[in-house]
Design a protein around this motif. Structure first.
Motif, PDB file in Angstrom:
ATOM      1  N   LYS A   1      29.416  49.599  45.132  1.00  0.00           N
ATOM      2  CA  LYS A   1      29.552  48.150  44.951  1.00  0.00           C
ATOM      3  C   LYS A   1      31.005  47.757  45.181  1.00  0.00           C
ATOM      4  CE  LYS A   1      25.949  47.668  41.523  1.00  0.00           C
ATOM      5  NZ  LYS A   1      25.758  47.858  40.098  1.00  0.00           N
ATOM      6  N   ASP A   2      31.176  46.624  45.827  1.00  0.00           N
ATOM      7  CA  ASP A   2      32.531  46.137  46.055  1.00  0.00           C
ATOM      8  C   ASP A   2      33.104  45.608  44.754  1.00  0.00           C
ATOM      9  OD1 ASP A   2      32.679  46.730  48.732  1.00  0.00           O
ATOM     10  OD2 ASP A   2      31.650  44.892  49.313  1.00  0.00           O
ATOM     11  N   LEU A   3      34.246  46.126  44.373  1.00  0.00           N
ATOM     12  CA  LEU A   3      34.900  45.660  43.158  1.00  0.00           C
ATOM     13  C   LEU A   3      36.063  44.751  43.523  1.00  0.00           C
ATOM     14  CD1 LEU A   3      34.888  48.998  41.178  1.00  0.00           C
ATOM     15  CD2 LEU A   3      33.470  47.018  40.762  1.00  0.00           C
ATOM     16  N   VAL A   4      36.220  43.707  42.743  1.00  0.00           N
ATOM     17  CA  VAL A   4      37.256  42.731  43.066  1.00  0.00           C
ATOM     18  C   VAL A   4      37.981  42.227  41.821  1.00  0.00           C
ATOM     19  CG1 VAL A   4      36.237  41.844  45.188  1.00  0.00           C
ATOM     20  CG2 VAL A   4      35.497  40.915  43.005  1.00  0.00           C
ATOM     21  N   LEU A   5      39.117  41.627  42.074  1.00  0.00           N
ATOM     22  CA  LEU A   5      39.867  40.932  41.033  1.00  0.00           C
ATOM     23  C   LEU A   5      40.002  39.487  41.509  1.00  0.00           C
ATOM     24  CD1 LEU A   5      41.269  42.020  38.431  1.00  0.00           C
ATOM     25  CD2 LEU A   5      43.408  41.774  39.632  1.00  0.00           C
ATOM     26  N   GLU A   6      39.553  38.552  40.671  1.00  0.00           N
ATOM     27  CA  GLU A   6      39.518  37.167  41.138  1.00  0.00           C
ATOM     28  C   GLU A   6      40.771  36.386  40.773  1.00  0.00           C
ATOM     29  OE1 GLU A   6      35.884  34.739  41.244  1.00  0.00           O
ATOM     30  OE2 GLU A   6      36.934  33.379  39.905  1.00  0.00           O
TER      31      GLU A   6
ATOM     32  N   VAL B   1      39.696  33.220  45.468  1.00  0.00           N
ATOM     33  CA  VAL B   1      40.141  34.417  46.172  1.00  0.00           C
ATOM     34  C   VAL B   1      39.764  35.633  45.340  1.00  0.00           C
ATOM     35  CG1 VAL B   1      42.160  35.723  46.890  1.00  0.00           C
ATOM     36  CG2 VAL B   1      42.050  33.299  47.363  1.00  0.00           C
ATOM     37  N   GLN B   2      39.190  36.627  45.964  1.00  0.00           N
ATOM     38  CA  GLN B   2      38.898  37.864  45.241  1.00  0.00           C
ATOM     39  C   GLN B   2      39.506  39.029  46.015  1.00  0.00           C
ATOM     40  OE1 GLN B   2      34.756  38.127  44.095  1.00  0.00           O
ATOM     41  NE2 GLN B   2      35.011  36.380  42.755  1.00  0.00           N
ATOM     42  N   TYR B   3      40.356  39.765  45.318  1.00  0.00           N
ATOM     43  CA  TYR B   3      41.041  40.880  45.958  1.00  0.00           C
ATOM     44  C   TYR B   3      40.220  42.142  45.792  1.00  0.00           C
ATOM     45  CZ  TYR B   3      45.064  37.744  45.579  1.00  0.00           C
ATOM     46  OH  TYR B   3      45.899  36.673  45.647  1.00  0.00           O
ATOM     47  N   SER B   4      39.874  42.740  46.897  1.00  0.00           N
ATOM     48  CA  SER B   4      39.111  43.983  46.849  1.00  0.00           C
ATOM     49  C   SER B   4      39.978  45.098  46.276  1.00  0.00           C
ATOM     50  CB  SER B   4      38.668  44.334  48.267  1.00  0.00           C
ATOM     51  OG  SER B   4      38.022  45.563  48.280  1.00  0.00           O
ATOM     52  N   SER B   5      39.402  45.877  45.360  1.00  0.00           N
ATOM     53  CA  SER B   5      40.183  46.941  44.741  1.00  0.00           C
ATOM     54  C   SER B   5      39.263  48.044  44.240  1.00  0.00           C
ATOM     55  CB  SER B   5      40.992  46.376  43.579  1.00  0.00           C
ATOM     56  OG  SER B   5      40.130  45.713  42.685  1.00  0.00           O
TER      57      SER B   5
ATOM     58  N   GLU C   1      40.827  45.798  35.504  1.00  0.00           N
ATOM     59  CA  GLU C   1      39.994  44.644  35.126  1.00  0.00           C
ATOM     60  C   GLU C   1      39.125  44.129  36.270  1.00  0.00           C
ATOM     61  OE1 GLU C   1      39.950  43.458  31.954  1.00  0.00           O
ATOM     62  OE2 GLU C   1      41.329  45.065  31.417  1.00  0.00           O
ATOM     63  N   THR C   2      38.616  45.017  37.091  1.00  0.00           N
ATOM     64  CA  THR C   2      37.825  44.577  38.239  1.00  0.00           C
ATOM     65  C   THR C   2      36.427  44.125  37.816  1.00  0.00           C
ATOM     66  OG1 THR C   2      37.188  46.865  38.543  1.00  0.00           O
ATOM     67  CG2 THR C   2      38.946  46.054  39.933  1.00  0.00           C
ATOM     68  N   VAL C   3      35.854  43.244  38.626  1.00  0.00           N
ATOM     69  CA  VAL C   3      34.462  42.838  38.438  1.00  0.00           C
ATOM     70  C   VAL C   3      33.711  43.086  39.741  1.00  0.00           C
ATOM     71  CG1 VAL C   3      34.858  41.124  36.643  1.00  0.00           C
ATOM     72  CG2 VAL C   3      35.097  40.471  39.031  1.00  0.00           C
ATOM     73  N   VAL C   4      32.381  43.038  39.659  1.00  0.00           N
ATOM     74  CA  VAL C   4      31.576  43.305  40.844  1.00  0.00           C
ATOM     75  C   VAL C   4      31.472  42.044  41.693  1.00  0.00           C
ATOM     76  CG1 VAL C   4      29.306  44.006  41.672  1.00  0.00           C
ATOM     77  CG2 VAL C   4      30.272  45.086  39.645  1.00  0.00           C
ATOM     78  N   LEU C   5      31.636  42.222  42.978  1.00  0.00           N
ATOM     79  CA  LEU C   5      31.567  41.103  43.925  1.00  0.00           C
ATOM     80  C   LEU C   5      30.148  40.538  43.974  1.00  0.00           C
ATOM     81  CD1 LEU C   5      33.081  39.590  46.281  1.00  0.00           C
ATOM     82  CD2 LEU C   5      32.167  41.337  47.773  1.00  0.00           C
TER      83      LEU C   5
ATOM     84  N   PHE D   1      25.779  53.049  48.441  1.00  0.00           N
ATOM     85  CA  PHE D   1      26.558  51.870  48.766  1.00  0.00           C
ATOM     86  C   PHE D   1      27.389  51.551  47.539  1.00  0.00           C
ATOM     87  CE2 PHE D   1      23.014  51.543  51.661  1.00  0.00           C
ATOM     88  CZ  PHE D   1      23.661  51.267  52.842  1.00  0.00           C
TER      89      PHE D   1
ATOM     90  N   PHE E   1      21.791  63.266  52.206  1.00  0.00           N
ATOM     91  CA  PHE E   1      22.560  62.153  52.771  1.00  0.00           C
ATOM     92  C   PHE E   1      22.221  60.837  52.082  1.00  0.00           C
ATOM     93  CE2 PHE E   1      23.465  64.984  56.391  1.00  0.00           C
ATOM     94  CZ  PHE E   1      24.824  64.761  56.446  1.00  0.00           C
ATOM     95  N   LEU E   2      20.934  60.674  51.734  1.00  0.00           N
ATOM     96  CA  LEU E   2      20.537  59.438  51.058  1.00  0.00           C
ATOM     97  C   LEU E   2      21.245  59.298  49.715  1.00  0.00           C
ATOM     98  CD1 LEU E   2      16.708  59.050  51.680  1.00  0.00           C
ATOM     99  CD2 LEU E   2      18.517  57.470  52.301  1.00  0.00           C
TER     100      LEU E   2
END
Lengths: 247, 150
Positions: A32-37, B143-147, B53-57, A30, A24-25
Protein backbone atom coordinates in the motif's frame (compact mmCIF):
# COMPACT_ATOMS: atom_id res chain seq x y z
CA UNK A 1 19.08 -54.54 -29.34
CA UNK A 2 19.08 -50.90 -28.39
CA UNK A 3 17.57 -50.30 -25.02
CA UNK A 4 14.53 -48.02 -24.95
CA UNK A 5 15.21 -44.67 -23.40
CA UNK A 6 13.21 -44.31 -20.26
CA UNK A 7 10.78 -41.43 -20.33
CA UNK A 8 11.28 -38.81 -17.67
CA UNK A 9 8.29 -38.62 -15.40
CA UNK A 10 6.74 -35.21 -15.95
CA UNK A 11 3.93 -35.43 -13.47
CA UNK A 12 5.78 -33.44 -10.81
CA UNK A 13 6.42 -30.64 -13.26
CA UNK A 14 2.97 -29.20 -12.58
CA UNK A 15 3.69 -29.13 -8.87
CA UNK A 16 6.90 -27.25 -9.44
CA UNK A 17 5.18 -24.73 -11.68
CA UNK A 18 2.38 -24.26 -9.17
CA UNK A 19 4.91 -23.72 -6.44
CA UNK A 20 6.62 -21.03 -8.51
CA UNK A 21 3.28 -19.39 -9.28
CA UNK A 22 2.21 -19.31 -5.64
CA UNK A 23 5.63 -18.05 -4.59
CA UNK A 24 5.46 -15.08 -6.98
CA UNK A 25 1.85 -14.34 -6.08
CA UNK A 26 2.71 -14.21 -2.40
CA UNK A 27 5.96 -12.27 -2.59
CA UNK A 28 4.76 -9.64 -5.05
CA UNK A 29 2.25 -8.08 -2.68
CA UNK A 30 1.02 -4.71 -3.76
CA UNK A 31 2.45 -2.72 -0.93
CA UNK A 32 0.00 0.00 0.00
CA UNK A 33 1.21 3.48 -0.78
CA UNK A 34 1.98 5.32 2.42
CA UNK A 35 1.86 9.07 2.55
CA UNK A 36 2.19 12.09 4.78
CA UNK A 37 -0.41 14.75 4.08
CA UNK A 38 0.00 18.48 3.99
CA UNK A 39 -2.67 21.06 3.19
CA UNK A 40 -1.35 24.01 1.26
CA UNK A 41 -2.55 27.47 2.18
CA UNK A 42 -4.99 29.13 -0.16
CA UNK A 43 -3.81 31.35 -2.94
CA UNK A 44 -2.97 34.81 -1.65
CA UNK A 45 -5.52 37.45 -2.43
CA UNK A 46 -3.83 40.59 -3.73
CA UNK A 47 -6.16 42.78 -1.68
CA UNK A 48 -5.54 40.82 1.45
CA UNK A 49 -3.03 42.36 3.81
CA UNK A 50 -0.15 40.08 4.77
CA UNK A 51 -0.73 38.30 8.05
CA UNK A 52 1.61 39.40 10.77
CA UNK A 53 2.16 36.88 13.49
CA UNK A 54 3.07 37.92 16.95
CA UNK A 55 6.35 36.30 17.91
CA UNK A 56 5.11 35.20 21.33
CA UNK A 57 2.58 32.86 19.73
CA UNK A 58 4.95 31.21 17.34
CA UNK A 59 6.90 28.01 17.41
CA UNK A 60 9.59 28.78 14.92
CA UNK A 61 11.51 25.95 13.31
CA UNK A 62 14.36 26.91 11.05
CA UNK A 63 16.27 24.72 8.62
CA UNK A 64 19.12 26.38 6.79
CA UNK A 65 20.87 25.47 3.56
CA UNK A 66 23.18 23.08 5.38
CA UNK A 67 20.16 21.33 6.90
CA UNK A 68 20.95 22.53 10.41
CA UNK A 69 17.70 22.71 12.32
CA UNK A 70 16.98 25.07 15.18
CA UNK A 71 14.00 26.02 17.30
CA UNK A 72 12.81 29.31 18.62
CA UNK A 73 10.00 29.24 21.12
CA UNK A 74 8.57 31.17 24.03
CA UNK A 75 10.54 34.21 25.20
CA UNK A 76 13.11 33.86 22.41
CA UNK A 77 14.23 30.54 23.78
CA UNK A 78 16.63 29.23 21.16
CA UNK A 79 17.87 25.70 20.71
CA UNK A 80 19.70 23.67 18.11
CA UNK A 81 18.06 20.41 17.14
CA UNK A 82 20.52 17.52 16.88
CA UNK A 83 20.93 16.20 13.35
CA UNK A 84 18.86 13.17 12.51
CA UNK A 85 16.91 13.15 15.75
CA UNK A 86 14.00 15.55 15.76
CA UNK A 87 12.32 14.36 18.95
CA UNK A 88 13.05 17.78 20.43
CA UNK A 89 10.61 19.25 17.91
CA UNK A 90 7.98 16.71 18.93
CA UNK A 91 8.44 17.72 22.57
CA UNK A 92 7.97 21.40 21.81
CA UNK A 93 4.92 20.69 19.64
CA UNK A 94 3.41 18.80 22.57
CA UNK A 95 4.07 21.86 24.68
CA UNK A 96 2.49 24.05 22.01
CA UNK A 97 -0.78 22.11 21.99
CA UNK A 98 -0.96 21.43 25.68
CA UNK A 99 -4.21 22.71 27.07
CA UNK A 100 -3.73 24.80 30.16
CA UNK A 101 -5.02 23.28 33.34
CA UNK A 102 -6.10 25.28 36.33
CA UNK A 103 -3.01 24.50 38.36
CA UNK A 104 -0.35 25.76 36.00
CA UNK A 105 0.14 29.14 34.45
CA UNK A 106 0.55 28.01 30.90
CA UNK A 107 0.59 31.11 28.75
CA UNK A 108 2.20 29.97 25.51
CA UNK A 109 0.57 30.07 23.07
CA UNK A 110 -2.60 31.99 23.87
CA UNK A 111 -5.74 29.91 24.27
CA UNK A 112 -9.32 30.53 25.28
CA UNK A 113 -11.95 28.26 26.72
CA UNK A 114 -14.71 28.17 24.16
CA UNK A 115 -18.27 26.96 24.75
CA UNK A 116 -20.86 26.05 22.13
CA UNK A 117 -22.88 29.15 22.96
CA UNK A 118 -19.91 31.51 22.70
CA UNK A 119 -19.00 30.11 19.30
CA UNK A 120 -22.60 30.28 18.10
CA UNK A 121 -22.86 33.91 19.25
CA UNK A 122 -19.73 34.80 17.29
CA UNK A 123 -21.03 33.05 14.22
CA UNK A 124 -24.32 34.96 14.42
CA UNK A 125 -22.49 38.22 14.96
CA UNK A 126 -20.49 37.73 11.76
CA UNK A 127 -23.61 36.72 9.85
CA UNK A 128 -25.20 40.04 10.80
CA UNK A 129 -22.05 41.93 9.85
CA UNK A 130 -21.96 40.17 6.50
CA UNK A 131 -25.59 41.07 5.81
CA UNK A 132 -24.96 44.73 6.52
CA UNK A 133 -21.61 44.95 4.72
CA UNK A 134 -21.72 46.89 1.48
CA UNK A 135 -18.36 46.00 -0.02
CA UNK A 136 -18.18 42.49 -1.42
CA UNK A 137 -14.72 41.92 -0.01
CA UNK A 138 -15.96 42.43 3.56
CA UNK A 139 -19.06 40.37 2.89
CA UNK A 140 -16.91 37.43 1.91
CA UNK A 141 -14.61 37.92 4.85
CA UNK A 142 -17.47 38.00 7.38
CA UNK A 143 -19.15 35.03 5.72
CA UNK A 144 -15.95 33.07 6.09
CA UNK A 145 -15.64 34.00 9.74
CA UNK A 146 -19.27 33.03 10.38
CA UNK A 147 -18.55 29.64 8.84
CA UNK A 148 -15.43 29.11 10.93
CA UNK A 149 -17.26 29.93 14.15
CA UNK A 150 -20.11 27.63 13.18
CA UNK A 151 -17.61 24.79 12.77
CA UNK A 152 -16.12 25.62 16.14
CA UNK A 153 -19.52 25.53 17.79
CA UNK A 154 -20.17 22.12 16.20
CA UNK A 155 -16.84 20.89 17.50
CA UNK A 156 -17.59 22.15 21.00
CA UNK A 157 -20.96 20.40 20.85
CA UNK A 158 -19.20 17.15 20.03
CA UNK A 159 -16.71 17.34 22.86
CA UNK A 160 -18.94 17.99 25.82
CA UNK A 161 -19.99 21.57 25.12
CA UNK A 162 -16.60 23.27 25.33
CA UNK A 163 -12.99 23.02 24.24
CA UNK A 164 -9.80 25.00 24.53
CA UNK A 165 -9.33 27.03 21.42
CA UNK A 166 -5.86 27.81 20.19
CA UNK A 167 -5.43 31.48 19.34
CA UNK A 168 -5.83 32.29 15.64
CA UNK A 169 -2.42 33.87 15.76
CA UNK A 170 -0.69 30.79 17.11
CA UNK A 171 1.29 29.04 14.39
CA UNK A 172 4.19 26.72 13.88
CA UNK A 173 6.36 28.36 11.28
CA UNK A 174 8.92 26.35 9.35
CA UNK A 175 11.52 28.62 7.84
CA UNK A 176 13.33 27.05 4.94
CA UNK A 177 16.11 27.92 2.60
CA UNK A 178 15.71 27.19 -1.10
CA UNK A 179 18.41 24.57 -0.91
CA UNK A 180 17.21 22.89 2.27
CA UNK A 181 16.85 19.20 1.47
CA UNK A 182 13.41 17.65 1.20
CA UNK A 183 14.45 14.96 3.67
CA UNK A 184 14.99 17.59 6.37
CA UNK A 185 11.64 19.24 5.75
CA UNK A 186 9.59 16.05 5.67
CA UNK A 187 11.23 14.78 8.84
CA UNK A 188 10.41 18.03 10.61
CA UNK A 189 6.81 17.68 9.42
CA UNK A 190 6.75 14.10 10.66
CA UNK A 191 8.07 15.19 14.05
CA UNK A 192 5.34 17.85 14.26
CA UNK A 193 2.60 15.33 13.45
CA UNK A 194 4.07 13.00 16.06
CA UNK A 195 3.41 15.80 18.54
CA UNK A 196 -0.19 16.47 17.46
CA UNK A 197 -1.54 12.99 16.79
CA UNK A 198 -1.33 11.68 20.38
CA UNK A 199 -3.52 14.61 21.52
CA UNK A 200 -6.08 13.79 18.85
CA UNK A 201 -5.98 10.13 19.82
CA UNK A 202 -6.48 10.99 23.45
CA UNK A 203 -9.47 13.27 22.87
CA UNK A 204 -11.03 10.79 20.47
CA UNK A 205 -10.53 7.97 22.98
CA UNK A 206 -12.19 10.02 25.68
CA UNK A 207 -15.39 10.70 23.76
CA UNK A 208 -15.63 7.89 21.20
CA UNK A 209 -13.61 5.06 22.71
CA UNK A 210 -11.33 4.68 19.73
CA UNK A 211 -8.12 6.30 18.55
CA UNK A 212 -8.09 9.04 15.93
CA UNK A 213 -5.91 6.96 13.61
CA UNK A 214 -8.65 4.32 13.30
CA UNK A 215 -11.25 6.76 11.95
CA UNK A 216 -12.34 6.29 8.38
CA UNK A 217 -13.08 9.54 6.51
CA UNK A 218 -15.37 7.68 4.12
CA UNK A 219 -17.94 7.11 6.84
CA UNK A 220 -19.93 10.29 7.33
CA UNK A 221 -20.20 9.99 11.09
CA UNK A 222 -16.45 9.47 11.46
CA UNK A 223 -15.59 12.20 9.02
CA UNK A 224 -17.44 14.61 11.32
CA UNK A 225 -15.24 13.54 14.23
CA UNK A 226 -12.11 14.02 12.13
CA UNK A 227 -13.22 17.54 11.20
CA UNK A 228 -14.03 18.38 14.81
CA UNK A 229 -10.61 17.13 15.94
CA UNK A 230 -9.09 19.27 13.21
CA UNK A 231 -10.71 22.29 14.85
CA UNK A 232 -9.57 21.48 18.37
CA UNK A 233 -6.03 20.46 17.41
CA UNK A 234 -5.46 22.23 14.09
CA UNK A 235 -2.38 21.51 12.03
CA UNK A 236 -1.43 25.15 11.97
CA UNK A 237 1.79 24.94 10.02
CA UNK A 238 3.24 27.74 7.98
CA UNK A 239 6.04 27.37 5.50
CA UNK A 240 8.07 30.51 5.19
CA UNK A 241 11.06 31.32 3.10
CA UNK A 242 13.96 33.22 4.45
CA UNK A 243 17.54 33.33 5.32
CA UNK A 244 17.80 30.61 7.86
CA UNK A 245 19.76 30.61 11.06
CA UNK A 246 20.24 33.18 13.75
CA UNK A 247 23.45 34.64 12.43
CA UNK B 1 -15.37 -68.49 -26.60
CA UNK B 2 -16.39 -64.99 -27.27
CA UNK B 3 -14.36 -62.54 -29.19
CA UNK B 4 -14.84 -59.82 -26.66
CA UNK B 5 -13.76 -60.85 -23.26
CA UNK B 6 -15.99 -59.80 -20.40
CA UNK B 7 -13.90 -61.08 -17.64
CA UNK B 8 -11.27 -58.34 -17.59
CA UNK B 9 -12.52 -55.02 -16.20
CA UNK B 10 -11.48 -52.17 -18.40
CA UNK B 11 -9.54 -49.43 -16.65
CA UNK B 12 -10.42 -45.80 -17.23
CA UNK B 13 -7.55 -44.22 -19.07
CA UNK B 14 -5.74 -41.68 -16.88
CA UNK B 15 -6.25 -38.06 -17.82
CA UNK B 16 -3.09 -36.77 -19.28
CA UNK B 17 -1.52 -34.15 -17.09
CA UNK B 18 1.22 -33.41 -19.50
CA UNK B 19 -0.24 -30.05 -20.51
CA UNK B 20 -0.82 -28.90 -16.94
CA UNK B 21 2.66 -27.42 -16.53
CA UNK B 22 2.09 -25.43 -19.69
CA UNK B 23 -1.12 -23.97 -18.34
CA UNK B 24 0.48 -23.09 -15.04
CA UNK B 25 3.53 -21.57 -16.67
CA UNK B 26 1.24 -19.49 -18.82
CA UNK B 27 -0.47 -18.18 -15.68
CA UNK B 28 2.91 -17.48 -14.11
CA UNK B 29 4.10 -15.50 -17.10
CA UNK B 30 0.82 -13.63 -17.31
CA UNK B 31 1.17 -12.35 -13.75
CA UNK B 32 4.84 -11.58 -14.21
CA UNK B 33 4.17 -9.52 -17.31
CA UNK B 34 1.13 -7.63 -16.08
CA UNK B 35 2.60 -6.50 -12.75
CA UNK B 36 4.88 -3.69 -13.73
CA UNK B 37 5.71 -0.55 -11.79
CA UNK B 38 4.36 2.87 -12.65
CA UNK B 39 5.95 4.53 -15.63
CA UNK B 40 7.71 7.59 -14.31
CA UNK B 41 9.48 5.58 -11.64
CA UNK B 42 11.43 4.00 -14.43
CA UNK B 43 13.36 7.09 -15.30
CA UNK B 44 13.76 8.95 -12.04
CA UNK B 45 16.11 8.00 -9.25
CA UNK B 46 14.03 8.07 -6.07
CA UNK B 47 14.94 7.50 -2.48
CA UNK B 48 11.86 8.13 -0.41
CA UNK B 49 12.00 9.23 3.24
CA UNK B 50 11.18 6.89 6.10
CA UNK B 51 8.64 8.36 8.51
CA UNK B 52 6.57 7.52 11.57
CA UNK B 53 3.21 9.23 11.06
CA UNK B 54 2.30 7.94 7.61
CA UNK B 55 -1.24 7.11 6.53
CA UNK B 56 -2.51 4.94 3.70
CA UNK B 57 -3.17 6.67 0.40
CA UNK B 58 -6.87 6.83 -0.49
CA UNK B 59 -7.41 4.62 -3.53
CA UNK B 60 -10.74 6.03 -4.66
CA UNK B 61 -9.93 9.70 -5.00
CA UNK B 62 -8.52 11.11 -8.19
CA UNK B 63 -4.80 11.64 -8.05
CA UNK B 64 -2.08 13.48 -9.84
CA UNK B 65 1.48 12.20 -9.55
CA UNK B 66 4.49 14.47 -9.22
CA UNK B 67 7.94 12.98 -9.42
CA UNK B 68 10.96 14.98 -8.36
CA UNK B 69 14.32 13.31 -8.73
CA UNK B 70 17.41 12.96 -10.81
CA UNK B 71 17.18 11.20 -14.15
CA UNK B 72 18.40 7.63 -13.88
CA UNK B 73 22.02 7.03 -14.68
CA UNK B 74 23.00 10.68 -14.38
CA UNK B 75 24.72 11.12 -11.07
CA UNK B 76 25.60 14.80 -11.09
CA UNK B 77 22.51 16.13 -12.74
CA UNK B 78 19.88 18.47 -11.31
CA UNK B 79 16.53 17.35 -9.92
CA UNK B 80 13.81 17.21 -12.54
CA UNK B 81 10.07 17.50 -12.11
CA UNK B 82 7.61 15.16 -13.80
CA UNK B 83 3.86 15.70 -13.77
CA UNK B 84 1.86 12.61 -14.61
CA UNK B 85 4.97 11.11 -16.15
CA UNK B 86 5.78 14.12 -18.32
CA UNK B 87 8.90 16.16 -17.89
CA UNK B 88 8.33 19.77 -16.88
CA UNK B 89 10.60 22.32 -18.52
CA UNK B 90 9.05 25.40 -17.01
CA UNK B 91 7.11 25.54 -13.74
CA UNK B 92 4.24 27.48 -15.26
CA UNK B 93 3.44 24.38 -17.30
CA UNK B 94 2.12 22.83 -14.09
CA UNK B 95 -0.70 25.31 -13.57
CA UNK B 96 -1.46 25.13 -17.29
CA UNK B 97 -1.70 21.36 -17.04
CA UNK B 98 -3.97 21.62 -13.99
CA UNK B 99 -6.17 24.16 -15.70
CA UNK B 100 -6.81 21.72 -18.51
CA UNK B 101 -7.12 18.79 -16.11
CA UNK B 102 -9.72 20.73 -14.10
CA UNK B 103 -12.04 20.83 -17.09
CA UNK B 104 -11.92 17.05 -17.52
CA UNK B 105 -13.38 16.14 -14.12
CA UNK B 106 -16.21 17.71 -12.17
CA UNK B 107 -15.45 20.37 -9.59
CA UNK B 108 -16.36 18.31 -6.51
CA UNK B 109 -13.90 15.66 -7.61
CA UNK B 110 -11.31 18.30 -8.30
CA UNK B 111 -11.62 19.67 -4.78
CA UNK B 112 -10.82 16.16 -3.50
CA UNK B 113 -7.85 15.80 -5.84
CA UNK B 114 -4.76 14.41 -4.17
CA UNK B 115 -1.41 15.59 -5.44
CA UNK B 116 0.90 12.71 -4.73
CA UNK B 117 4.50 13.87 -4.41
CA UNK B 118 7.16 11.27 -4.94
CA UNK B 119 10.22 13.22 -4.03
CA UNK B 120 13.83 12.19 -3.69
CA UNK B 121 15.26 12.89 -0.24
CA UNK B 122 17.93 15.14 -1.66
CA UNK B 123 15.64 17.40 -3.69
CA UNK B 124 15.89 21.08 -2.70
CA UNK B 125 12.83 22.63 -1.06
CA UNK B 126 12.99 25.61 -3.41
CA UNK B 127 11.84 23.34 -6.27
CA UNK B 128 9.03 21.86 -4.16
CA UNK B 129 7.87 25.35 -3.22
CA UNK B 130 7.74 26.39 -6.87
CA UNK B 131 5.55 23.37 -7.73
CA UNK B 132 3.26 24.06 -4.80
CA UNK B 133 2.88 27.72 -5.72
CA UNK B 134 1.62 26.53 -9.08
CA UNK B 135 -0.82 24.17 -7.36
CA UNK B 136 -2.16 26.97 -5.18
CA UNK B 137 -2.70 28.98 -8.33
CA UNK B 138 -5.29 26.36 -9.37
CA UNK B 139 -6.66 25.65 -5.87
CA UNK B 140 -5.28 22.12 -5.74
CA UNK B 141 -4.34 22.22 -2.08
CA UNK B 142 -4.02 18.64 -0.89
CA UNK B 143 -0.49 17.34 -1.07
CA UNK B 144 0.54 13.89 0.07
CA UNK B 145 4.19 12.97 0.21
CA UNK B 146 4.92 9.37 -0.59
CA UNK B 147 7.07 7.76 2.07
CA UNK B 148 7.98 4.55 3.80
CA UNK B 149 6.93 3.50 7.27
CA UNK B 150 9.58 3.56 9.96
Amino acid sequence: MARDLEEINASSMADIAFLLLVFFLVTSTFNKDLVLEEKLPQKMDVNQPAVKVKPWNVLQITANKNDDVSLQTIDDHFEYVPKGDYSLITEWVEEFYKHPSSDDNHIWPATTKLTTKMAMDSSNKYKLLSASAEVEFYQKMYDNKAKIWKKRSDAAEMFGGAFTLLSDKAVMAIKLDNSTKFKTYIEILDAIYAGINPYRDELCMEYFDRPYSSLNPKIEEEEKIIKALDIVYPKRIMKTKGIAGKE
Amino acid sequence: MSKFSKGKKRKNPAISTASLPDIVFMLLFFFMVTTKPRKAENFVELKEPTLKETVVLDKDKSKLYFHVGMPKGQKNSVHRVFVDGQLVQNYTEISQYLKVFRTTIDEAQYQDLINVFKVDEGAPMGDIKKIQDELREQDALTVQYSSKKK
